[in-house]
Design a protein around this motif. Structure first.
Motif, short mmCIF file in Angstrom:
data_model
loop_
_atom_site.label_atom_id
_atom_site.label_comp_id
_atom_site.label_asym_id
_atom_site.label_seq_id
_atom_site.Cartn_x
_atom_site.Cartn_y
_atom_site.Cartn_z
N LEU A 105 11.58 5.00 -14.57
CA LEU A 105 11.13 6.21 -13.87
C LEU A 105 11.83 6.35 -12.52
O LEU A 105 12.21 7.47 -12.12
CB LEU A 105 9.62 6.17 -13.68
N ALA A 106 11.99 5.24 -11.79
CA ALA A 106 12.66 5.29 -10.49
C ALA A 106 14.12 5.71 -10.66
O ALA A 106 14.65 6.49 -9.84
CB ALA A 106 12.57 3.93 -9.81
N ILE A 107 14.78 5.22 -11.71
CA ILE A 107 16.17 5.60 -11.97
C ILE A 107 16.25 7.07 -12.34
O ILE A 107 17.13 7.80 -11.86
CB ILE A 107 16.77 4.71 -13.08
N PHE A 108 15.34 7.55 -13.18
CA PHE A 108 15.31 8.96 -13.55
C PHE A 108 15.15 9.84 -12.32
O PHE A 108 15.85 10.84 -12.15
CB PHE A 108 14.18 9.23 -14.54
N ALA A 123 6.71 11.60 -12.65
CA ALA A 123 7.30 10.32 -12.25
C ALA A 123 7.12 10.08 -10.76
O ALA A 123 6.81 8.97 -10.32
CB ALA A 123 8.79 10.30 -12.62
N GLN A 124 7.32 11.14 -9.95
CA GLN A 124 7.11 11.01 -8.51
C GLN A 124 5.66 10.61 -8.20
O GLN A 124 5.41 9.77 -7.32
CB GLN A 124 7.43 12.33 -7.81
N ALA A 125 4.70 11.21 -8.91
CA ALA A 125 3.29 10.90 -8.68
C ALA A 125 2.98 9.45 -9.01
O ALA A 125 2.28 8.75 -8.26
CB ALA A 125 2.42 11.83 -9.51
N ILE A 126 3.54 8.96 -10.12
CA ILE A 126 3.30 7.57 -10.53
C ILE A 126 3.90 6.60 -9.51
O ILE A 126 3.24 5.64 -9.08
CB ILE A 126 3.90 7.32 -11.92
N ILE A 127 5.13 6.86 -9.10
CA ILE A 127 5.79 5.98 -8.12
C ILE A 127 5.05 6.02 -6.79
O ILE A 127 4.88 5.00 -6.11
CB ILE A 127 7.27 6.39 -7.95
N GLY A 128 4.56 7.21 -6.42
CA GLY A 128 3.78 7.32 -5.18
C GLY A 128 2.50 6.51 -5.23
O GLY A 128 2.10 5.88 -4.25
N GLN A 129 1.83 6.50 -6.39
CA GLN A 129 0.61 5.71 -6.54
C GLN A 129 0.91 4.22 -6.43
O GLN A 129 0.14 3.46 -5.82
CB GLN A 129 -0.04 6.03 -7.88
N VAL A 130 2.03 3.80 -7.02
CA VAL A 130 2.41 2.39 -6.93
C VAL A 130 2.69 1.99 -5.48
O VAL A 130 2.26 0.94 -5.00
CB VAL A 130 3.65 2.10 -7.82
#
Length: 328
Positions: free
Chosen positions: A23-26, A85-92
């Motif tokens: 997801l980070a790469i995408f 993907a941005q939302a997931i990475i932000g939660q992490v």
């Protein structure tokens, strides 16, 4: 004859899981428009970026980008994936920041005497050592603080009597200091008029003249007592080491605050029994007088307790180091 299944149906192979790395790469490719710039931004090889992107497209079973010249143009439906993907990475990232915050936070519980008279110096020293520490303090009687530890509401606690948890398996405990309770009265108290003055002496401890009386258990039992409430560590020791050795003793009042007991004794309502830390200044000034009973030992151990499942952060360990080794 039994039926023979010659071509059993095998369950489908599970698809590989989507990873945070993919997801980070995408997201990086979506924002930069190329695998080469994404590889530089993420400190990865270009082949690693391309491979992760291919795996993500395979898992989603849809292409994510179209190559237009040297740029990768996202498909229309990739925009929605980008937002998710941005939302997931932000939660992490929020979870990681929360962990960092928790590593700098400690919730300390203390029974009343320790919390009011001993803990402030410990907190001051810890704050100087770790200026950014987030320190939360909960002060109550021993019984309440033990319950707070059991429920993981505090990370570590200091109590004045032997803990009696409801579940001994979840509580770790360690002796960290010895304290002494002192029976005391107002100087020139009417309750001491019955005893001859020759029973009074001057104790020049710490360079101060502290008046004290020396009474037998029978004499002490004739005095009216004001004591802490049931559930407090001080009361537990008073019951175990003092009151049960005084035949016919009369407890005229139970009070939840040590300061209130001091005030009532100073008003000559009765005599009290509290930690030496609580009345030290009043003994030094001569406002209160000590009553000694040679046959009774009013020393007690102070305990450090914590839940076995509690996360022992770096700040938690620094707090332990700060108080362990104190003079007993």
């Amino acid at each position: 004859m039994p039926t023979v299944i010659t071509n059993p149906r095998e369950p489908p192979m599970p698809l590989p899981k989507i990873t945070l790395k993919q997801l980070a790469i995408f997201v990086s490719v979506y924002e930069t428009g190329s695998t080469s710039q994404a590889s530089e931004a993420l400190y990865l090889s270009q082949s690693a970026v391309s491979s992760a992107l291919t795996q993500l497209e395979s898992r989603l079973q849809m292409p994510l980008f179209e190559r237009v010249g040297r740029r990768l143009e996202p498909h229309a439906y990739a925009q929605q994936l980008y937002a998710q993907a941005q939302a997931i990475i932000g939660q992490v990232q929020s979870l990681e920041q929360y962990h960092e915050h928790q590593a700098g936070q400690i919730r300390i519980g203390a029974s009343t005497t320790i919390g009011n008279y001993v803990l402030p110096e410990v907190i001051a020293a810890l704050s100087q050592q770790v200026p950014d520490a987030d320190i939360d303090v909960r002060i109550a009687n021993t019984q309440e603080i033990v319950a707070e530890v059991e429920q993981l509401h505090v990370d570590i606690a200091l109590v004045e009597a032997t803990p009696h948890p409801s579940n001994v398996k979840v509580l770790a405990q360690q002796v960290w200091r010895t304290d002494t309770l002192v029976v005391f009265a107002k100087r020139n108290s009417r309750w001491l008029d019955a005893f001859p003055e020759e029973g009074q002496s001057l104790n020049k401890a710490k360079g101060n003249e502290q008046a004290s009386y020396h009474l037998s258990p029978t004499q002490l039992a004739s005095l009216p007592f004001i004591v802490r409430e049931a559930g407090s560590g001080t009361r537990q020791i008073i019951d175990e080491k003092l009151l049960q050795h005084l035949p016919g003793v009369k407890v005229i009042m139970e009070v939840a605050q040590s300061e209130a007991i001091k005030r009532m004794v100073s008003a000559d309502i009765g005599v009290g029994c509290l930690s030496q830390h609580v009345i030290e200044a009043e003994l030094d000034s001569g406002e209160l007088v000590r009553i000694d009973v040679a046959e009774l030992d009013l020393s007690r151990q102070w305990w450090l307790i914590w839940h076995t499942a509690c996360h022992q952060s770096l700040l938690w360990q620094q707090f332990i180091k700060r108080i362990v080794g104190k003079p007993r």
